[in-house]
Design an enzyme around this catalytic site. Structure first.
Site, PDB file in Angstrom:
ATOM      1  CD  GLU A   1      19.203  67.939  38.206  1.00  0.00           C
ATOM      2  OE1 GLU A   1      20.094  68.721  38.666  1.00  0.00           O
ATOM      3  OE2 GLU A   1      19.427  66.937  37.830  1.00  0.00           O
TER       4      GLU A   1
ATOM      5  CB  CYS B   1      21.765  62.362  37.270  1.00  0.00           C
ATOM      6  SG  CYS B   1      22.071  60.638  37.009  1.00  0.00           S
TER       7      CYS B   1
ATOM      8  CD  GLU C   1      28.411  59.986  32.755  1.00  0.00           C
ATOM      9  OE1 GLU C   1      28.227  59.811  33.958  1.00  0.00           O
ATOM     10  OE2 GLU C   1      28.820  59.215  31.876  1.00  0.00           O
TER      11      GLU C   1
HETATM   12  P1  NAD Z   1      28.443  69.681  41.592  1.00  0.00           P
HETATM   13  O1  NAD Z   1      28.335  70.009  39.939  1.00  0.00           O
HETATM   14  O2  NAD Z   1      28.152  70.720  42.359  1.00  0.00           O
HETATM   15  O3  NAD Z   1      29.676  68.976  41.950  1.00  0.00           O
HETATM   16  C1  NAD Z   1      30.109  67.716  41.336  1.00  0.00           C
HETATM   17  C2  NAD Z   1      31.657  67.972  41.570  1.00  0.00           C
HETATM   18  O4  NAD Z   1      32.136  68.884  41.053  1.00  0.00           O
HETATM   19  C3  NAD Z   1      32.072  67.897  43.006  1.00  0.00           C
HETATM   20  O5  NAD Z   1      33.170  67.177  43.309  1.00  0.00           O
HETATM   21  C4  NAD Z   1      32.610  69.495  42.979  1.00  0.00           C
HETATM   22  O6  NAD Z   1      33.282  69.797  44.219  1.00  0.00           O
HETATM   23  C5  NAD Z   1      33.270  69.857  41.586  1.00  0.00           C
HETATM   24  N1  NAD Z   1      33.219  70.933  41.547  1.00  0.00           N
HETATM   25  C6  NAD Z   1      32.288  72.068  41.559  1.00  0.00           C
HETATM   26  N2  NAD Z   1      32.714  73.332  41.085  1.00  0.00           N
HETATM   27  C7  NAD Z   1      33.813  73.102  40.321  1.00  0.00           C
HETATM   28  C8  NAD Z   1      34.769  73.655  39.648  1.00  0.00           C
HETATM   29  N3  NAD Z   1      34.537  75.005  39.433  1.00  0.00           N
HETATM   30  N4  NAD Z   1      35.835  72.824  39.091  1.00  0.00           N
HETATM   31  C9  NAD Z   1      36.212  71.772  39.401  1.00  0.00           C
HETATM   32  N5  NAD Z   1      35.241  70.871  40.076  1.00  0.00           N
HETATM   33  C10 NAD Z   1      34.186  71.489  40.485  1.00  0.00           C
HETATM   34  O7  NAD Z   1      27.482  68.393  41.612  1.00  0.00           O
HETATM   35  P2  NAD Z   1      26.706  67.689  42.842  1.00  0.00           P
HETATM   36  O8  NAD Z   1      25.920  68.846  43.543  1.00  0.00           O
HETATM   37  O9  NAD Z   1      27.781  67.069  43.453  1.00  0.00           O
HETATM   38  O10 NAD Z   1      25.883  66.447  42.236  1.00  0.00           O
HETATM   39  C11 NAD Z   1      24.326  66.627  41.978  1.00  0.00           C
HETATM   40  C12 NAD Z   1      24.256  66.970  40.243  1.00  0.00           C
HETATM   41  O11 NAD Z   1      25.119  65.914  39.447  1.00  0.00           O
HETATM   42  C13 NAD Z   1      22.985  67.069  39.966  1.00  0.00           C
HETATM   43  O12 NAD Z   1      22.742  67.883  38.881  1.00  0.00           O
HETATM   44  C14 NAD Z   1      22.703  65.702  39.075  1.00  0.00           C
HETATM   45  O13 NAD Z   1      21.833  65.544  38.184  1.00  0.00           O
HETATM   46  C15 NAD Z   1      24.255  65.507  38.383  1.00  0.00           C
HETATM   47  N6  NAD Z   1      24.498  64.066  38.277  1.00  0.00           N
HETATM   48  C16 NAD Z   1      24.490  63.575  37.131  1.00  0.00           C
HETATM   49  C17 NAD Z   1      24.698  62.451  36.694  1.00  0.00           C
HETATM   50  C18 NAD Z   1      24.960  61.829  35.386  1.00  0.00           C
HETATM   51  O14 NAD Z   1      25.455  60.505  35.097  1.00  0.00           O
HETATM   52  N7  NAD Z   1      24.256  62.535  34.331  1.00  0.00           N
HETATM   53  C19 NAD Z   1      25.113  61.377  37.716  1.00  0.00           C
HETATM   54  C20 NAD Z   1      25.023  61.682  39.090  1.00  0.00           C
HETATM   55  C21 NAD Z   1      24.596  63.310  39.229  1.00  0.00           C
HETATM   56  O1  6OD Z   2      24.546  53.383  36.153  1.00  0.00           O
HETATM   57  C1  6OD Z   2      25.350  54.245  36.083  1.00  0.00           C
HETATM   58  O2  6OD Z   2      26.248  53.779  35.362  1.00  0.00           O
HETATM   59  C2  6OD Z   2      25.331  55.909  36.162  1.00  0.00           C
HETATM   60  N1  6OD Z   2      26.493  56.451  35.475  1.00  0.00           N
HETATM   61  C3  6OD Z   2      24.369  56.275  36.916  1.00  0.00           C
HETATM   62  C4  6OD Z   2      23.955  57.601  37.158  1.00  0.00           C
HETATM   63  C5  6OD Z   2      23.103  57.955  38.122  1.00  0.00           C
HETATM   64  C6  6OD Z   2      22.826  59.197  38.417  1.00  0.00           C
HETATM   65  O3  6OD Z   2      22.585  59.729  39.500  1.00  0.00           O
END
Ligand code: NAD
Ligand code: 6OD
Length: 486
Positions: free
Chosen positions: A390, A288, A254
């Site tokens: 983004e 997100c 996700e």
């Molecule tokens: P990120 O990808 O930097 O980190 C997410 C997690 O992955 C952290 O725990 C990090 O330590 C870990 N990680 C990073 N590199 C890794 C690797 N090489 N191997 C294993 N683990 C690793 O994301 P973030 O900055 O924490 O979150 C923000 C991003 O998440 C935004 O792009 C946002 O849109 C997205 N997001 C998506 C959703 C969704 O449901 N689609 C929800 C929330 C956030």
């Molecule tokens: O509501 C949820 O279940 C969900 N996964 C939300 C994600 C939000 C992103 O920032």
């Protein structure tokens, strides 16, 4: 000073190398906690504990018995609501008003909903004709997948971690969670709740640390992990997918979005303003599903821009526990620098800055925090980076459109496909437009209205797979078909 340890086999353990890293308070920049970084050996121990627990009492329990324990976990979060709230807001800087309505209640709901889901969704059965005329029955049974690695981000830490842990445990798996290095506290606190609820040791484990060359990579590359569920940035998702490919392990991804909102002239303007205000600025734009591209039908464009900007200009920025606070800081100085670099880029790319665009003046005690102004732009070309990438901050670009077809084409002009919002009072248009947008979730006249039984996930660079309701069961179990010849 708070100390956040790893949680392995039902107990809190210091880093085996004695390594810690600093967690800063995003509102002030001051040191808030020391976090124990898991070594490769610590991750090995967590995965082994999870593997051993699979065949222990957890694996032998019925769905109902496991469900009853997961209900106790939810009750445990409810009972310690204020503690979870304070911890979540300290890690993220988000206002209590948001976390008390969204993050913490959803942290509990994710256990209840999936404890019920495993009991209520049936599997398939077929009666099959055979040449001897006697026939056969085919019955599908769901089996746990094994040890699940959960990699979670910092924006909704408890909500997004339990969104994975709830269904994983309900399906009989065991988990090793690697929370974001920015927000480790509520995941760690959940260990205490798990113990108190009677979750056997080893079923829920937590390792802290970073991604590459740290706990994240050690965990996702670990041979003892059967499947990986990840939420975070697209580029990280690609790395995780590569790690999962080794051993052909299943992966749920996700990721981010560059989500559009389409505002038609036949909308209810008050609702559209209120909803877009939330979808752009809630959680300081760090959702997100949040809107970063707003397309408004030309006859109402000027009024919409003016009203949205006026409402956002009224936001009070402040501390999480101040009831007047509408918006907190970003999660970290690193993220503040990223968002501010886009604020500068917008100007370089020719934007008209309608609101904000910089760092707000804060009182001296908050001057070290990761604050940014709510920001609105108009006038950028469709191919500008600010419109395509983004940003994950409290900002949006607003552009006029003239026809429904143009609005749909603009909405789909992105490499992402997570969420969208459509504002119209015309139900035929709502259906036409929402189904024409290539993304996982469209809200009509609302935003972030969740029913946890529904499919959640993204298309294109926003992810792989769906979770929610039965879709979570699909990911967290293996279906075995049993064919019985009569
Ligand atoms: P990120 O990808 O930097 O980190 C997410 C997690 O992955 C952290 O725990 C990090 O330590 C870990 N990680 C990073 N590199 C890794 C690797 N090489 N191997 C294993 N683990 C690793 O994301 P973030 O900055 O924490 O979150 C923000 C991003 O998440 C935004 O792009 C946002 O849109 C997205 N997001 C998506 C959703 C969704 O449901 N689609 C929800 C929330 C956030
Ligand atoms: O509501 C949820 O279940 C969900 N996964 C939300 C994600 C939000 C992103 O920032």
């Amino acid at each position: 000073m708070r100390e956040v340890k790893n949680f392995i086999n039902g107990e809190y353990r210091a880093s085996s190398a004695g390594k810690t890293f600093d967690k800063l308070n995003p509102c002030t920049g001051s040191l808030f906690a020391k976090v124990h970084e898991a070594t490769r050996e610590d991750v090995d121990a967590a995965v082994k504990a999870a593997r051993d627990a699979l065949d222990g009492p957890w694996g032998r329990m019925s769905e109902s018995e496991r469900g009853a324990i997961l209900y106790k976990v939810a009750e445990g979060i409810d009972a310690r609501f204020d503690e979870f709230l304070a911890a979540e807001c300290a890690d993220t800087g988000k206002p209590y008003g948001i976390a008390s309505h969204i993050d913490i209640p959803r942290g509990a709901a994710n256990f209840r909903v999936f404890a019920d889901a495993v009991k209520n969704f049936a599997t398939e059965a077929f009666q099959t004709a055979t040449p001897d005329g006697k026939g056969a029955f085919n019955i599908a049974v769901r089996k746990r997948k094994g040890v699940i690695a959960v990699i979670s981000p910092w924006n909704l830490p408890l909500l997004l971690m339990t969104w994975k842990v709830g269904p994983a445990l309900a399906c009989g798996n065991t988990v090793v969670v690697k929370p974001s290095e920015e927000t480790p506290t509520t995941t760690s606190l959940l260990g205490e709740v798990m113990n108190a609820a009677g979750v056997p040791p080893g079923v829920f484990n937590v390792v802290n640390g970073f991604g590459p060359d740290s706990a994240g990579a050690f965990l996702t590359e670990h041979k003892g992990v059967d499947a990986i569920t990840f939420t975070g940035e697209t580029r990280t998702g690609e790395v995780i997918a590569r790690a999962a490919a080794k051993g052909l392990r299943d992966v749920s991804i996700e990721c981010g979005g560059k989500n559009p909102a389409l505002v038609f002239a036949d909308c209810d303007m008050d609702k559209a303003i209120e909803g877009t205000l939330r979808s752009v600025f809630a959680n300081c734009g760090q959702v997100c599903l949040g809107t970063e591209r707003v397309y408004v039908e030309r006859p109402i464009f000027d009024e919409f821009v003016e009203r949205l900007a006026r409402a956002a200009a009224d936001f009070t920025l402040g501390l999480p526990d101040d009831p007047r606070t509408d918006m907190g800081p970003l999660v970290s100085h690193e993220h503040q620098q990223k968002v501010l670099s886009y604020y500068q880029l917008a100007v370089d790319e020719g934007a008209q800055v309608v609101l904000g665009g910089g760092v707000p003046e804060m009182p001296p005690e908050l001057a070290g925090g990761a604050w940014v102004q709510p920001t609105i732009w108009t006038g950028l070309p469709d191919d500008s980076r600010v419109v395509r990438e983004e940003i994950f901050g409290p900002c949006c670009h607003i552009r006029p459109f003239d026809t429904e077809e143009e609005a749909i084409a603009l909405a789909n002009d992105t490499t992402y496909g997570l969420a969208s919002a459509v504002w119209t009072e015309n139900v035929s248009r709502a259906l036409r437009v929402s189904t024409a947008i290539d993304c996982g979730i469209t809200w009509v006249n609302s935003w972030f209205l969740r029913d946890l039984r529904t499919a959640f996930g993204g298309t294109k660079e926003s992810g792989i797979g769906r979770e929610g309701g039965e879709h979570s069961l699909e990911f967290y179990t293996e279906l075995q078909n049993v064919c019985i010849k009569i």
